[in-house]
Design a protein around this motif. Structure first.
Motif, PDB file in Angstrom:
ATOM      1  N   UNK A 102       0.817  -1.204   0.000  1.00 46.65           N
ATOM      2  CA  UNK A 102       0.000   0.000   0.000  1.00 46.65           C
ATOM      3  C   UNK A 102       0.854   1.259   0.000  1.00 46.65           C
ATOM      4  N   UNK A 103       1.956   1.151   0.721  1.00 51.01           N
ATOM      5  CA  UNK A 103       2.842   2.328   0.799  1.00 51.01           C
ATOM      6  C   UNK A 103       3.768   2.411  -0.401  1.00 51.01           C
ATOM      7  N   UNK A 104       3.789   1.385  -1.222  1.00 49.93           N
ATOM      8  CA  UNK A 104       4.749   1.328  -2.335  1.00 49.93           C
ATOM      9  C   UNK A 104       4.580   2.460  -3.362  1.00 49.93           C
ATOM     10  N   UNK A 105       3.365   2.828  -3.802  1.00 44.62           N
ATOM     11  CA  UNK A 105       3.229   3.920  -4.790  1.00 44.62           C
ATOM     12  C   UNK A 105       3.840   5.227  -4.299  1.00 44.62           C
ATOM     13  N   UNK A 106       3.560   5.563  -3.037  1.00 42.32           N
ATOM     14  CA  UNK A 106       4.144   6.805  -2.501  1.00 42.32           C
ATOM     15  C   UNK A 106       5.664   6.715  -2.494  1.00 42.32           C
ATOM     16  N   UNK A 135       7.855   2.386 -15.421  1.00 47.07           N
ATOM     17  CA  UNK A 135       7.166   2.204 -14.114  1.00 47.07           C
ATOM     18  C   UNK A 135       5.770   2.801 -14.197  1.00 47.07           C
ATOM     19  N   UNK A 136       4.759   1.946 -13.745  1.00 47.51           N
ATOM     20  CA  UNK A 136       3.387   2.356 -13.891  1.00 47.51           C
ATOM     21  C   UNK A 136       2.686   2.288 -12.532  1.00 47.51           C
ATOM     22  N   UNK A 137       2.313   3.433 -12.053  1.00 47.28           N
ATOM     23  CA  UNK A 137       1.677   3.474 -10.731  1.00 47.28           C
ATOM     24  C   UNK A 137       0.287   2.838 -10.740  1.00 47.28           C
ATOM     25  N   UNK A 138      -0.375   2.843 -11.888  1.00 50.48           N
ATOM     26  CA  UNK A 138      -1.696   2.185 -12.001  1.00 50.48           C
ATOM     27  C   UNK A 138      -1.604   0.703 -11.707  1.00 50.48           C
ATOM     28  N   UNK A 139      -0.574   0.070 -12.262  1.00 49.61           N
ATOM     29  CA  UNK A 139      -0.358  -1.362 -11.979  1.00 49.61           C
ATOM     30  C   UNK A 139      -0.119  -1.594 -10.500  1.00 49.61           C
ATOM     31  N   UNK A 140       0.642  -0.704  -9.896  1.00 57.01           N
ATOM     32  CA  UNK A 140       0.907  -0.847  -8.456  1.00 57.01           C
ATOM     33  C   UNK A 140      -0.398  -0.826  -7.680  1.00 57.01           C
ATOM     34  N   UNK A 152       7.486   4.864  -4.411  1.00 50.59           N
ATOM     35  CA  UNK A 152       7.987   4.941  -5.795  1.00 50.59           C
ATOM     36  C   UNK A 152       7.957   6.388  -6.298  1.00 50.59           C
ATOM     37  N   UNK A 153       6.831   7.064  -5.944  1.00 52.29           N
ATOM     38  CA  UNK A 153       6.722   8.462  -6.399  1.00 52.29           C
ATOM     39  C   UNK A 153       7.841   9.312  -5.813  1.00 52.29           C
ATOM     40  N   UNK A 154       8.059   9.137  -4.531  1.00 52.14           N
ATOM     41  CA  UNK A 154       9.122   9.915  -3.874  1.00 52.14           C
ATOM     42  C   UNK A 154      10.480   9.560  -4.464  1.00 52.14           C
ATOM     43  N   UNK A 155      10.659   8.253  -4.686  1.00 52.56           N
ATOM     44  CA  UNK A 155      11.941   7.829  -5.278  1.00 52.56           C
ATOM     45  C   UNK A 155      12.111   8.419  -6.669  1.00 52.56           C
ATOM     46  N   UNK A 156      11.001   8.503  -7.438  1.00 49.97           N
ATOM     47  CA  UNK A 156      11.071   9.061  -8.803  1.00 49.97           C
ATOM     48  C   UNK A 156      11.451  10.540  -8.758  1.00 49.97           C
ATOM     49  N   UNK A 157      10.853  11.223  -7.778  1.00 45.06           N
ATOM     50  CA  UNK A 157      11.172  12.656  -7.647  1.00 45.06           C
ATOM     51  C   UNK A 157      12.650  12.849  -7.327  1.00 45.06           C
ATOM     52  N   UNK A 158      13.103  11.991  -6.423  1.00 49.45           N
ATOM     53  CA  UNK A 158      14.538  12.081  -6.064  1.00 49.45           C
ATOM     54  C   UNK A 158      15.406  11.797  -7.293  1.00 49.45           C
ATOM     55  N   UNK A 159      14.948  10.776  -8.048  1.00 43.81           N
ATOM     56  CA  UNK A 159      15.733  10.416  -9.239  1.00 43.81           C
ATOM     57  C   UNK A 159      15.721  11.552 -10.263  1.00 43.81           C
ATOM     58  N   UNK A 160      14.509  12.151 -10.372  1.00 41.15           N
ATOM     59  CA  UNK A 160      14.428  13.296 -11.305  1.00 41.15           C
ATOM     60  C   UNK A 160      15.380  14.430 -10.896  1.00 41.15           C
TER      61      UNK A 160
END
Lengths: 424, 124
Positions: free
Chosen positions: A193-197, A290-295, A199-207
């Motif tokens: 459940x916490x994985x999308x957030x 990476x697709x957050x919908x799938x998550x 991933x999103x945070x990790x993506x922002x960091x990566x960006x």
């Protein structure tokens, strides 16, 4: 009074009558002879004398012959009368003896029939004893069969209880495992459940890192430009060193090294730029895939799995409760069954009680057969049979009274003088 | 540790019914078919916590067995119950004099038997 009394009485009466007739006839004939002699002598007082003269014998001899003949005639008459009476008495005696013979034959027949009856009775006793023995064996065999089956029933009930106990224990263990599994799944679900957030945070960091890395591209270009400028400067320095001649030889060496460094810096900058581009492409490609919908979908699936596990846990809990209740009920029934079996086994003791009673009956029959057999060997023993049988009956009844007699309606027994259970 | 009971009776049905009944109640059961055999077992090392014996038996009857058993070492205080069909008071008195613990008339139900055993054998 026996059957022989009447013939015996008749025989005695006939003998008595004969003796009385003899006495009476003898007395009468003697009296008649004496009277006849007296009359003859009175009316013919010289008859013996004349007969003596006529016959040429002496008078006393004639007188003696005369008296003797008179007495002889009298006795002959008396003998004839006695014969007649004896003949009649002998007929009566013969008839009486014939009756006596008949009675003796009848008595002998009765005796033979009685002995035959005793022999048959003994055979009947033997048959009864055989039957009793067979019944005893049959009842013993069937009772042992019932005991064996009862034992098996008890063992089966025990095995069922053990099985239920084992199943209940297994169900408890399984429920604990399921509880553990559900908790693990809950943790996984929370993580998913916490994985999308995340991933999103990790993506922002990566960006952010990508931006910084892209800035490094410029830095690499700057290094490349600097290295080119340095190369040119080193080239110029080498030209100037050549112009300076011998004094510029050392400087020419430095210029060559500087050019070499500039070239290597340029090459390094190219390598850095190429590496950065490849890394950026890879990260961007990864981010693009990476697709957050799938998550979210996976999260829902995981939640469903957790719900299913929760339901499974509840079902197992219900099943465990069912097993506990079943175990409790079966245990109660098993305890009751054990009590019933124990009481039933108590009832089996009737077989022994009845067996002992049959044995006593058997002993009595054996004794009676022995008595009957002794009648065969001794005629006088028959006279003692009633007394012997009475003694046997008394002994049998006394022996019976010394033993308890169970009431087949329950386990209570007629205990006689004392209680059924007595502790000293 | 289950208590051990020695059952002495010449009737095989009595022995089997008592053995099964007592085993269900949780006792260990030893058996003998007459007084002599029971006495041999006691001399051979069998140490029962309680003895249940018939009275009328071949070879050696219950009365004689009780007398001999009481004379054995360690058997002075072992409870001995007579289980018989004999109902005469004189026999009861004789058994009591010889050292019997109780007198039970056949038949005795399983529950009653266990109750009596627990009375004379504390902790059973």
């Amino acid at each position: 009074m026996t059957a022989l009394t009447e013939p015996r009485r008749k025989l005695a009466d006939a003998s008595l009558r004969q003796a009385r007739a003899l006495r009476r006839n003898m007395a009468l004939s003697t009296l008649l002879g004496v009277l006849l002699l007296s009359v003859v002598v009175y009316y013919t007082h010289d008859l013996p004398t004349r007969l003596a003269l006529w016959l040429g014998v002496s008078e006393p001899l004639m007188m003696a012959v005369f008296v003797g003949l008179t007495l002889l005639g009298t006795n002959l008459l008396a003998g004839l009368m006695f014969f007649h009476i004896s003949y009649r008495s002998a007929g009566a005696l013969s008839h009486t003896l014939a009756e006596l013979d008949d009675e003796l034959i009848k008595t002998e027949t009765r005796l033979r029939v009685s002995r035959d009856a005793l022999r048959t009775s003994a055979d009947l006793d033997q048959a009864l004893q055989d039957s009793l023995q067979q019944n005893l064996q049959d009842s013993e065999t069937s009772t042992l069969g019932v005991i064996e089956r009862t034992n098996r029933l008890n063992e089966s009930a025990g095995r069922l209880l053990d099985y239920l106990h084992h199943s209940s224990t297994n169900a408890s263990t399984m429920a604990v495992d399921i509880q553990q599994g559900v908790e693990d799944m809950n943790r996984i679900a929370r993580f998913v459940g916490a994985l999308p957030d995340t991933i999103r945070k990790d993506a922002e960091v990566i960006h952010h890192i990508l931006q910084e890395v892209k800035q490094l591209e410029g830095l690499a270009a700057s290094i490349k430009a600097i290295s080119q400028q340095t190369n040119l400067l080193a080239l110029n320095a080498a030209i100037e060193a050549a112009r300076a001649g011998e004094s510029g030889r050392g400087f020419a060496v430095v210029a060559t090294e500087v050019r070499d460094l500039a070239n290597r810096a340029s090459t390094a900058a190219d390598t850095i730029e190429s590496g950065l581009n490849q890394a950026l492409e890879a990260v961007e490609r990864s981010l693009a895939t990476s697709n957050l919908g799938d998550s979210q979908h996976h999260l829902e699936k995981a939640t469903q799995v957790v719900d299913a596990f929760q339901k499974l846990q509840n079902s197992y809990e219900d099943m465990r409760q069912f097993y506990k209740t079943l175990f409790s009920v079966v245990t109660e029934h098993n305890t009751e069954l054990a009590e019933q079996i124990a009481d039933m086994l108590g009832l089996m003791q009737y077989q022994d009680v009845e067996g002992q009673r049959l044995t006593r009956m058997n002993d009595m029959l054996t004794e009676r057969r022995r008595l009957y057999a002794s009648m065969e060997q001794s005629a006088t023993a028959l006279e003692h049979l009633p007394q012997a049988l009475e003694q046997l009956l008394t002994r049998y009844l006394e022996d019976e009274s010394r033993h308890s007699h169970p009431d087949h309606g329950g386990l209570a027994a007629d205990a006689g003088p004392g209680p059924r259970i007595e502790l000293f | 540790m289950p208590k051990t009971i020695l059952v002495v009776d010449d009737s095989v049905t009595m022995v089997m019914s008592l053995k099964t009944s007592l085993q269900i109640a949780g006792f260990t059961v030893e058996t003998a078919n007459d007084g002599q055999q029971a006495l041999d077992k006691l001399k051979g090392g069998v140490k029962p916590d309680l003895i249940i014996t018939d009275i009328n038996m071949p070879r050696m009857g219950g009365m004689e067995f009780i007398r001999h058993a009481r004379a054995l070492p360690g058997m002075r205080f072992t409870p001995i119950l007579a289980l018989t069909t004999e109902s005469q008071q004189a026999k009861r008195d004789e058994a009591k004099k010889l050292g019997a613990t109780g007198w039970l008339l056949k038949p005795v139900g399983g529950a009653d038997l266990v109750k009596v055993i627990k009375q004379v054998l504390p902790g059973a």
